[in-house]
Enzyme design. Structure first.
Site, PDB file in Angstrom:
ATOM      1  N   ASN A   9     -25.720  -4.550 -16.250  1.00 38.28           N
ATOM      2  CA  ASN A   9     -25.583  -5.360 -15.037  1.00 38.28           C
ATOM      3  C   ASN A   9     -26.985  -5.563 -14.482  1.00 38.28           C
ATOM      4  OD1 ASN A   9     -25.079  -6.458 -12.544  1.00 38.28           O
ATOM      5  ND2 ASN A   9     -24.145  -4.608 -11.672  1.00 38.28           N
ATOM      6  N   TRP A  10     -27.510  -6.761 -14.705  1.00 39.94           N
ATOM      7  CA  TRP A  10     -28.901  -7.017 -14.299  1.00 39.94           C
ATOM      8  C   TRP A  10     -29.034  -7.196 -12.789  1.00 39.94           C
ATOM      9  CZ3 TRP A  10     -30.916 -11.180 -18.348  1.00 39.94           C
ATOM     10  CH2 TRP A  10     -30.875 -10.615 -19.626  1.00 39.94           C
ATOM     11  N   HIS A  95     -17.465  -5.073  -8.098  1.00 42.02           N
ATOM     12  CA  HIS A  95     -18.571  -4.108  -8.054  1.00 42.02           C
ATOM     13  C   HIS A  95     -18.696  -3.580  -6.626  1.00 42.02           C
ATOM     14  CE1 HIS A  95     -22.657  -2.505  -8.165  1.00 42.02           C
ATOM     15  NE2 HIS A  95     -22.517  -2.435  -9.465  1.00 42.02           N
ATOM     16  N   GLU A 167     -17.254   3.713 -11.256  1.00 45.48           N
ATOM     17  CA  GLU A 167     -18.619   3.770 -10.749  1.00 45.48           C
ATOM     18  C   GLU A 167     -18.638   4.463  -9.396  1.00 45.48           C
ATOM     19  OE1 GLU A 167     -21.336   0.677 -12.592  1.00 45.48           O
ATOM     20  OE2 GLU A 167     -20.364  -0.317 -10.933  1.00 45.48           O
ATOM     21  N   SER A 212     -26.301   5.431 -12.599  1.00 40.26           N
ATOM     22  CA  SER A 212     -27.518   6.113 -13.067  1.00 40.26           C
ATOM     23  C   SER A 212     -27.395   6.647 -14.488  1.00 40.26           C
ATOM     24  CB  SER A 212     -27.923   7.225 -12.088  1.00 40.26           C
ATOM     25  OG  SER A 212     -28.177   6.677 -10.796  1.00 40.26           O
ATOM     26  N   GLY A 233     -27.032  -0.313 -14.661  1.00 37.31           N
ATOM     27  CA  GLY A 233     -27.837  -1.160 -13.792  1.00 37.31           C
ATOM     28  C   GLY A 233     -29.311  -1.037 -14.152  1.00 37.31           C
ATOM     29  N   GLY A 234     -30.013  -0.129 -13.484  1.00 38.00           N
ATOM     30  CA  GLY A 234     -31.466  -0.011 -13.634  1.00 38.00           C
ATOM     31  C   GLY A 234     -31.928   0.095 -15.076  1.00 38.00           C
TER      32      GLY A 234
HETATM   33  C1  PEP Z   1     -24.384  -0.617 -11.441  1.00 38.68           C
HETATM   34  O1  PEP Z   1     -24.948  -1.318 -10.616  1.00 38.68           O
HETATM   35  O2  PEP Z   1     -23.287  -0.964 -11.885  1.00 38.68           O
HETATM   36  C2  PEP Z   1     -25.045   0.610 -11.861  1.00 38.68           C
HETATM   37  C3  PEP Z   1     -24.368   1.484 -12.538  1.00 38.68           C
HETATM   38  O3  PEP Z   1     -26.369   0.767 -11.504  1.00 38.68           O
HETATM   39  P1  PEP Z   1     -27.344   1.989 -11.944  1.00 38.68           P
HETATM   40  O4  PEP Z   1     -27.178   2.190 -13.422  1.00 38.68           O
HETATM   41  O5  PEP Z   1     -28.692   1.510 -11.589  1.00 38.68           O
HETATM   42  O6  PEP Z   1     -26.908   3.174 -11.180  1.00 38.68           O
END
Ligand code: PEP
Length: 253
Positions: A9-10, A95, A167, A212, A233-234
């Site tokens: 997920n950019w 989300h 999540e 994360s 995400g990141g």
């Molecule tokens: C997300 O935004 O769906 C996510 C899991 O972000 P991150 O991996 O940065 O926690």
């Protein structure tokens, strides 16, 4: 019996130049083997160019949001049929950032889920509790409310063509990953709630973990029996970081 899905997920990141480099790196580095798929979810303006760049590769493309409406006077919105038209396979629905920052309700999330499926797009339904909800011991009640809204609107059979992402809100973008056991407990609960209505559907649905996830913690999470991939995400914004998670998935198959 379930393949892994590793999805990026950019969020609101990227540019034509950065995306081209990122997709090229991912396509070139897809680990060999079967049993897992890779998905990237760029912002709307870049969807068509990423679809074109990823064509013929093992990388699929999804959107981060969609309207629950089919067409008409909804300024700024994007219809599910438009995503299908440009070759999107998936869309992230509900989300936690959409729920928290844009006030999306569980009923609206359910409407988006239905609209996506009607256009032939696979929804990735996001569920998750806040830190306060976890500390209050209401994690399962929160998940149930979010999941039941979709189950009631779409029926359990709809989950034959859907993905779920657990999540925990407190783990998104914070570096605080749920432990494999914490995540597995909630994944087992989600699958069990579906199984109460249809065991076959429950056994087949992919349930991703998001929050994360990175190369260093992916194998522990993906090794849990009810965790079927990640929504990242990141760590999806650099090809090497994203591929490290894909390699962890490939290594478990
Ligand atoms: C997300 O935004 O769906 C996510 C899991 O972000 P991150 O991996 O940065 O926690």
């Amino acid at each position: 019996m379930r393949d892994f899905l590793v999805a990026g997920n950019w969020k609101m990141n990227g540019s034509t130049a950065a995306n081209t480099e990122l997709v090229a790196g991912i396509v070139a580095g897809v680990p060999a083997g079967s049993g897992f798929s890779l998905l990237v979810c760029p912002p709307f303006p870049y969807l068509a160019s990423v679809v074109a760049q990823a064509a013929g590769s093992a990388v699929k493309v999804g959107a981060q949001n969609v309207s629950e409406h089919e067409k008409g006077a909804f300024t700024g919105e994007v219809a599910p049929s438009m995503l299908a038209d440009i070759g999107c396979d998936y869309v992230i629905i509900g989300h936690s950032e959409r729920r928290a920052l844009y006030g999306e309700t569980s009923a609206q999330v359910a409407a988006k889920f239905l609209a996506a499926q009607a256009a032939g797009i696979t929804p990735i339904l996001c569920l998750g509790e806040s830190l306060a909800e976890r500390e209050a011991g209401t994690t399962e009640a929160v998940i149930d409310e979010q999941l039941d809204a979709v189950l009631e609107a779409a029926g359990v059979d709809a989950f034959a063509h859907a993905v779920i992402a657990y999540e925990p809100v407190w783990a998104i973008g914070t570096g605080m990953t749920a432990s494999p056991e914490q995540a597995q407990d909630v994944h087992r609960h989600i699958r069990g709630r579906l199984a109460a209505q249809n065991e076959n559907i429950a056994a087949g649905v992919q349930i991703l973990y998001g929050g994360s996830m990175k190369g260093e913690n992916a194998a522990g999470l993906l090794g849990q029996p009810d965790i079927d991939g990640g929504l990242i995400g990141g760590a999806s914004l650099k090809a090497d970081d994203f591929l490290a998670i894909a390699k962890a998935a490939a290594g478990l198959k």
